[in-house]
Each structure stands twice: as C-alpha cells, then as structure tokens.
Write an enzyme that holds these catalytic residues in place. Structure first.
Site, PDB file in Angstrom:
ATOM      1  CD  GLU A  89      -3.044  -0.810  -0.026  1.00 55.59           C
ATOM      2  OE1 GLU A  89      -3.169   0.220  -0.532  1.00 55.59           O
ATOM      3  OE2 GLU A  89      -3.943  -1.883   0.038  1.00 55.59           O
ATOM      4  CG  ASP A 234      -5.527  -7.631  -7.471  1.00 53.68           C
ATOM      5  OD1 ASP A 234      -4.639  -7.841  -6.747  1.00 53.68           O
ATOM      6  OD2 ASP A 234      -6.422  -6.527  -7.459  1.00 53.68           O
ATOM      7  CD  GLU A 338     -14.266  -5.732  -1.501  1.00 51.60           C
ATOM      8  OE1 GLU A 338     -12.982  -5.569  -1.196  1.00 51.60           O
ATOM      9  OE2 GLU A 338     -14.831  -4.649  -2.363  1.00 51.60           O
ATOM     10  CB  THR A 443      -1.686  -1.416  -9.430  1.00 54.69           C
ATOM     11  OG1 THR A 443      -2.794  -2.295  -9.407  1.00 54.69           O
ATOM     12  CG2 THR A 443      -1.054  -1.169  -8.128  1.00 54.69           C
TER      13      THR A 443
END
Length: 521
Positions: A89, A234, A338, A443
């Site tokens: 993150e 992903d 979600e 991303t």
C-alpha cells in the site's frame, strides 16, 4: 466530484490521512488497536489522501492547486514516523504518486499546462527515495527473497511480524521500485522487487502454471492455494505486463504470456468463443492452483480490473464480454459488491468502498473501441455514485449495496483513481489523449510516461540479455515490437477496431452481452 472530495479533505481532514466524509473530520492510524489492519495497513500518518491525489490535480489541469499541493507535501510530509504500514500500500499509493508528480514537474514538454515548481530541487524524488529505503528492511532476513508484508517506517520489520504474505502484495512492487532505480541510477530497488517476482514465479505449480494467493516468505510453502484474478493475485499479473511496457525486459513479457495462458486454460469458464456459440458467457473463477479444480463460486470486485488488462494486450473481444458481466452487476445494485456469488446470483460480501476497477476497464475499453456504449456505462457509474455515496463532506463507502447504508470512510483511491478514470473517460481532449506522449497507469492510477529513458539502465547485465537463457536454461530472445500485441493505455489506444474482426457488429456484441448478463443475474 473530485473537487468536492478534495476540498473537503483539505478543509476538514488534512494533515491526517483520510477524510471521514459523514462526520467531516480526519482519520489517521488506529493507534489504540494495532491489529486493525484495515486501517493501519494503509494509513501511515503521512497525509495520504493529499499525496495520492497529486497527479489527478495535474491531469485535470489545475496547475495552481497542483503547485500548492506539491509544496505542502514537501514542507509537511515526513516518513520518519512510528507507523507500521503494508509495503504494498505504501508503494502503490505514496511512492508511486511521488514519482508520478516528480515526472510531471520535470517534464520538459509540460503537456498538462505549467506544472513546474519554482526552485524545485527534486524534493519529491528525494522523498520517494527516503520512503523506499524505509521499506527495504522488508526484503531482508527472508529466505526466499519474498518480502515481509509490513514494516515500521522508523524501526523496520516488527519483531512479531507475520511470515505470510499475499502474492499481489509481494509481487506488485516492480513498477514503482523500477522507476525509482532508473531515475536514481541505483539498481537496489529494482533488484529486490524483481527478485521477489522471480521467487514467486518459481513457486508456481508445475502442473497448471498457476500461483496461489498466500505464501510463507521463509519456506516458500503456499498457505493459500486459491488461484484467481481478484484479491491476493490481481496486480501481480498486471505488473508483469506493465513492467515490460515500461522497462522492456523480455522476461517480464515471457512470464506474463505464460501466466495469461494458464489463466485461460484453468480459470476461464463458459463457451469457447466470447460472442458466438452455445453455453454460458465467459467467466473467470477461483480454482486450486495445483489441480485447477473449482474452489468456490464467488468473484470479487477487484477482478473488474482484468478487462482493462486484456485491452492492453489487445484481447479486446474477451475484454468486452468480461466487462459486461461486471457492468450487469453494477446495473442491478448501483455498485459492485465486494464479492458476488455467481451461482447463487447474489452478493456474498455487501460493501463497496468506492473502488475504481470497473471505471478503469470502462475507460480503457472506450479508448480501444471509441464505442459510445462505454460513455453510457460511465454515466451510469457516475450517477450511482452521486445518488448513493455522496454525503455531507465527500463520498462515503457503501456498507450495504442493497439497502445503500454507508460507512464513514473515503479511501484515497477515490480521488486518485475513481474520479481520474471517470474524468478521462469523458475528457477526450485531455493531454493524456492528445499530447502525443504515451502513458501508462500504475495499479493505483498514477500516470507514468512511457519513454526510452526508463528503458535504459546501467545494470542491464543483471537481467538476461538477448541471446541469454531463461530460468529453465533455454535460449531466449528479446521480442521485437511487431511480436507484442500491446496497447499502451492512452494515445496508442485511440483507434476504432475494424468491425470485420468480430463475428457480430460491435453494437450487437455489446447488446447481446448486456442482455445475457442482466438475464443471468
């Protein structure tokens, strides 16, 4: 939408990390509960929302606010904090934004207007370097080279640190770390990120070629054996391709091509041809990485990024079909839950935190096809956000996509991605599309110009050269431009596909897919 969220953040939350848009106040790390990873993985007490929004200000042409925001970041943001954050993150949201804004400021062409900063002395690059150095301890004392998931920005890896990490978190650092290395002329950052990617790649199943979603960084043992396109995996696939686009290293493309083939072989369900033949429309499911057997019957909202990735490799027809599936779910609920159970035809997990993935794929499909259908999709999404998520001081997470109750949180990616992709979808005259530069998005939606400078590095010998060998010792060659079917996001996408390539006229494809998907759910 962006201005409403940004102005309220600056008025009510800055210098804290996030805006609580219902109660109009700021949010920082949860010091009282270090185990609250939903908050503490993301919030590092470094004005996250401001940092994450920098290049959105530039893309929207707001030079005065961009310059003001950059100066605020330089003068007030510090990474010398007793904050334990997730490496992934911090990399995609903070490091990536600093690098993107630095490149915008120092771009001699200034396509977005005058975004230069008087007396700018590469401060954002130095800040990016400082942050990356603080993240480096994650790569130490790990037997596989796969990094620890979290570090304390002041003290390094916590003594009680978890030895388990997700594939996306550990394997999606190469774009930002690679850009930093090449701007600094220091191979360290690219080397550790690339080593992590290779380590994960070498742990893939010999039978299926698939990877799992959670791995032990010391033993290399797969703790989570689920293979899919959503959470945990992903951006690993996304960055294999985007690293190749940026840096031109052939091994990244080879890994992506092999991964994409395994995905098509084992994750794809439904009829063979996207737009013709009998059977269910195509869908990508979650399977056991070793056997390829179905593990569950849900897909998650993060998977909605995949049609956009398919656009980048030129697989537009499959992208159209998969995008239609997610849009049909959005049409039903006015948001993407979600998790959605495609067998029960109902949500499994009901919240929607303003995620950008469906908007991103919509934008990229519009760039690839110029079909106005995608403008209507974008308008649908925009109107849903306005109707269900706009609150007193910003936009709020939907707690429940059916009853539309809200949570008091506006994550930074709403400004850095969701608003940005919506804006670019409708702003056809934007310099992203008209400047003649080629751009790619990280991303986290941060814009990076694709140029030869990033394809040059003094440590080329670290990475196998043309005529070298791959990991199995087989001869490899560097692909020539005509061998790669890649569309680089922006200006390179501005083409209308020849309808003769498709089995049906484009409009018929879209309408058939939407009709089928709406009927399906």
């Amino acid at each position: 939408m962006f201005v409403f969220g940004y102005d309220n953040y600056m008025a009510h939350a800055f210098p804290q990390d996030e805006l609580n848009p219902i109660h109009c106040r700021g949010r920082g790390p949860d010091r009282g509960d270090p185990s609250n990873l939903n908050i503490n993985d993301v919030l590092g007490n470094y004005s996250l929302t401001l940092v994450d929004a920098l290049d959105t200000l530039a893309i929207m042409g707001n030079s005065s606010e961009f310059q003001k925001a950059v100066k605020l970041v330089i003068n007030t943001v510090s990474f010398d904090r007793d904050s334990t954050v997730q490496v992934f993150e911090a990399t995609i949201r903070v490091l990536g934004s600093l690098l993107s804004a630095h490149r915008i400021i120092t771009d001699s062409k200034q396509p977005f207007g005058d975004m230069t900063i008087k007396d700018y002395d590469n401060e954002l690059l130095h800040m990016a370097h400082d942050l990356a150095v603080r993240l480096l301890p994650a790569f130490e004392n790990t037997k596989t080279g796969i990094p620890y998931p979290r570090v304390n920005l002041k003290t390094g890896v916590p003594p009680d640190s978890n030895n388990e990490t997700c594939t996306a978190g550990a394997g999606s650092l190469l774009v930002e770390f690679g850009i930093l290395s090449r701007l600094l002329g220091d191979s360290t950052f690219e080397w550790v990120a690339r080593r992590a990617v290779k380590a994960l790649w070498n742990l893939r199943s010999n039978d299926t070629g698939l990877l799992g979603n959670v791995v032990n960084i010391q033993t290399g043992h797969w703790v989570g054996k689920q293979s899919g396109l959503g959470a945990g995996l992903d951006s690993f696939y996304e960055y294999l391709l985007k690293s190749y686009i940026l840096f031109g290293e052939k091994e990244d493309l080879e890994m992506f091509n092999a991964a994409y083939q395994s995905i098509q072989n084992y994750l794809r369900r439904g009829r063979e041809a996207c737009n013709e033949g009998e059977g269910d429309p195509p869908l990508y499911v979650n399977v056991n990485m070793f056997s390829g057997q179905l593990m569950n019957t849900w897909i998650d909202s993060l998977q909605a990024f995949f049609p956009g990735l398919q656009v980048l490799i030129g697989d537009v027809e499959d992208a159209i079909c998969l995008h239609a599936f997610y849009y049909a779910i959005w049409k039903r609920y006015g948001a993407l839950p979600e998790r959605y159970n495609w067998q029960l035809q109902a949500p499994d997990v009901l919240f929607y935190p303003l995620r950008p993935e469906l908007v991103e794929s919509t934008y990229l499909l519009y760039q690839a096809t110029k079909n106005p259908f995608y403008l209507h999709v974008g308008m649908d999404i925009l109107q849903s956000l306005e109707k269900y998520t706009k609150v007193k001081c910003g936009y709020a997470t939907l707690h429940h996509v059916i009853d539309k109750s809200t949570e008091d949180r506006m994550e930074s990616f709403f400004l850095s991605e969701t608003c940005k992709y919506l804006y670019l979808l409708f702003d056809e005259e934007n310099p992203v599309h008209k400047s003649g530069n080629r751009y790619m998005f990280t991303t986290e939606g941060h814009i990076v110009s694709v140029d030869k400078h990033l394809r040059e590095s003094p440590w080329k010998d670290f990475f196998s050269e043309e005529g070298g060998q791959d990991q199995e010792g087989k001869p490899v060659h560097r692909p020539k431009s005509h061998e790669l079917k890649v569309i680089n996001s922006s200006s390179n996408c501005n083409r209308v596909p020849d309808e003769r390539r498709y089995s049906l006229p484009l409009k018929s494809i879209y309408m058939r897919q939407i009709d089928q998907m709406v009927g399906l759910i």
